[in-house]
Design a protein around this motif. Sequence first.
Motif, PDB file in Angstrom:
ATOM      1  N   LEU A 199       0.837  -1.195   0.000  1.00  0.00           N
ATOM      2  CA  LEU A 199       0.000   0.000   0.000  1.00  0.00           C
ATOM      3  C   LEU A 199       0.874   1.248   0.000  1.00  0.00           C
ATOM      4  CD1 LEU A 199      -2.652  -1.156   2.628  1.00  0.00           C
ATOM      5  CD2 LEU A 199      -2.683  -1.460   0.154  1.00  0.00           C
ATOM      6  N   HIS A 200       0.781   2.000  -1.087  1.00  0.00           N
ATOM      7  CA  HIS A 200       1.494   3.262  -1.228  1.00  0.00           C
ATOM      8  C   HIS A 200       3.010   3.074  -1.246  1.00  0.00           C
ATOM      9  CE1 HIS A 200      -2.419   4.860   0.687  1.00  0.00           C
ATOM     10  NE2 HIS A 200      -2.499   4.942  -0.631  1.00  0.00           N
ATOM     11  N   ALA A 201       3.460   1.955  -1.811  1.00  0.00           N
ATOM     12  CA  ALA A 201       4.893   1.790  -2.068  1.00  0.00           C
ATOM     13  C   ALA A 201       5.252   2.674  -3.257  1.00  0.00           C
ATOM     14  CB  ALA A 201       5.216   0.329  -2.369  1.00  0.00           C
ATOM     15  N   CYS A 202       6.291   3.485  -3.110  1.00  0.00           N
ATOM     16  CA  CYS A 202       6.579   4.523  -4.097  1.00  0.00           C
ATOM     17  C   CYS A 202       7.138   3.963  -5.399  1.00  0.00           C
ATOM     18  CB  CYS A 202       7.570   5.539  -3.524  1.00  0.00           C
ATOM     19  SG  CYS A 202       6.747   7.013  -2.942  1.00  0.00           S
ATOM     20  N   ASP A 203       6.599   4.461  -6.494  1.00  0.00           N
ATOM     21  CA  ASP A 203       7.100   4.246  -7.855  1.00  0.00           C
ATOM     22  C   ASP A 203       7.391   2.768  -8.110  1.00  0.00           C
ATOM     23  OD1 ASP A 203       7.653   5.156 -10.389  1.00  0.00           O
ATOM     24  OD2 ASP A 203       9.650   5.872  -9.927  1.00  0.00           O
ATOM     25  N   THR A 204       8.626   2.419  -8.483  1.00  0.00           N
ATOM     26  CA  THR A 204       8.932   1.045  -8.888  1.00  0.00           C
ATOM     27  C   THR A 204       8.976   0.068  -7.718  1.00  0.00           C
ATOM     28  OG1 THR A 204      11.311   1.519  -8.813  1.00  0.00           O
ATOM     29  CG2 THR A 204      10.198   1.779 -10.940  1.00  0.00           C
ATOM     30  N   ALA A 205       8.916   0.559  -6.480  1.00  0.00           N
ATOM     31  CA  ALA A 205       8.841  -0.355  -5.332  1.00  0.00           C
ATOM     32  C   ALA A 205       7.605  -1.236  -5.452  1.00  0.00           C
ATOM     33  CB  ALA A 205       8.814   0.432  -4.024  1.00  0.00           C
ATOM     34  N   THR A 206       6.528  -0.674  -5.987  1.00  0.00           N
ATOM     35  CA  THR A 206       5.318  -1.473  -6.229  1.00  0.00           C
ATOM     36  C   THR A 206       5.619  -2.614  -7.183  1.00  0.00           C
ATOM     37  OG1 THR A 206       3.757   0.342  -5.803  1.00  0.00           O
ATOM     38  CG2 THR A 206       3.006  -1.429  -7.251  1.00  0.00           C
ATOM     39  N   ASP A 207       6.397  -2.328  -8.244  1.00  0.00           N
ATOM     40  CA  ASP A 207       6.716  -3.364  -9.226  1.00  0.00           C
ATOM     41  C   ASP A 207       7.496  -4.514  -8.595  1.00  0.00           C
ATOM     42  OD1 ASP A 207       5.603  -2.054 -11.561  1.00  0.00           O
ATOM     43  OD2 ASP A 207       7.217  -0.601 -11.316  1.00  0.00           O
TER      44      ASP A 207
END
Length: 335
Positions: A199-207
């Motif tokens: 939840l709300h991991a920034c930018d490519t951290a989500t990827d």
Amino acid sequence: MIHQNIPYHEMVDYASQWIQDDFKQINILTEAEDIQILAADPENPRITRRAYKKLRKAAVLDHNRKKHYIIEDGKPCDFLIKLGVMSPEGKVFQKHYSKFRQINRFLEIADDSFRDLPSQGTLRIIDFGCGKSYLTFALYYYLRVLKNRNVAIVGLDLKKDVIEFCNKTAQELGYDDLTFLTGDIADYESTGADMVVTLHACDTATDYALINAVKWHSRVILSVPCCQHELFSQIKEPVNDSYLKYGILKDKFTEILTDGLRGLKLESAGYQVNMIEFTSLEHTARNVMIKAVLPDPAALTEKQRQKQEAAREKASQEYEALKTMYHVHPTIDQL
């Protein structure tokens, strides 16, 4: 549609004003009759009446129904008290009510997802970029305390002080199977998880969180992306240049394109994907959740397997076409 309770003695003035300004037809339902006013010509309205032989029951005027929450306001909840959202008596503090609603909304979505997880054994859940971990604690409370499920939940974040606080809080609450670790999502190694939350991991951290989930064949992924900047400078498509020259529009378009590509990539990996509203815009602009569920292969019929394979191929083709159209190279390609 507008639902508004108006004092009866003000109704005539309201109806007159509506006819003058906004409406050409009004239907009035009273206890004794139905009245219809057709006002194509407001100066000479056509009025018809139909009476009832016995009185109609009056409508219920209380339309502000109390919202039913999984965790109730007014009932003490240990982790919410510990995190300062709720008083020891169970009253949610007004300044934290949006957080309280967010927690319950998350639990509603998670509850709907649990049917896709193993019904026996210990559920393994990883929360990437957990932050202060309101929702991680909520997951543990819901599954272990309310549902009496065996769980092993790990929260991961880069901030050492936050992780220390969360571990201390978990120990004080007696949440023995809730652990917090300091680390980067991109470097995290594990034997796997049944559910991955980010939840709300920034930018490519989500990827990187999504990449790990797919590698582990995690059955459920709940992801609310944030700060989708990676493709902003990559997008090149002459047809859209006329409006993408405006930075704010390009930023919003980048969010849609990034998450659209993520959804297609997950579908090509066999997941069933939905994009849903996580919280209201008044709480946060980052309110789109990617919900991805991997069907149990053992539960699929041959026809369902063929249909799934066709859907995977279609998503893969759509992903490549969209990527080529905008000349972008997303991190999610590492899948």
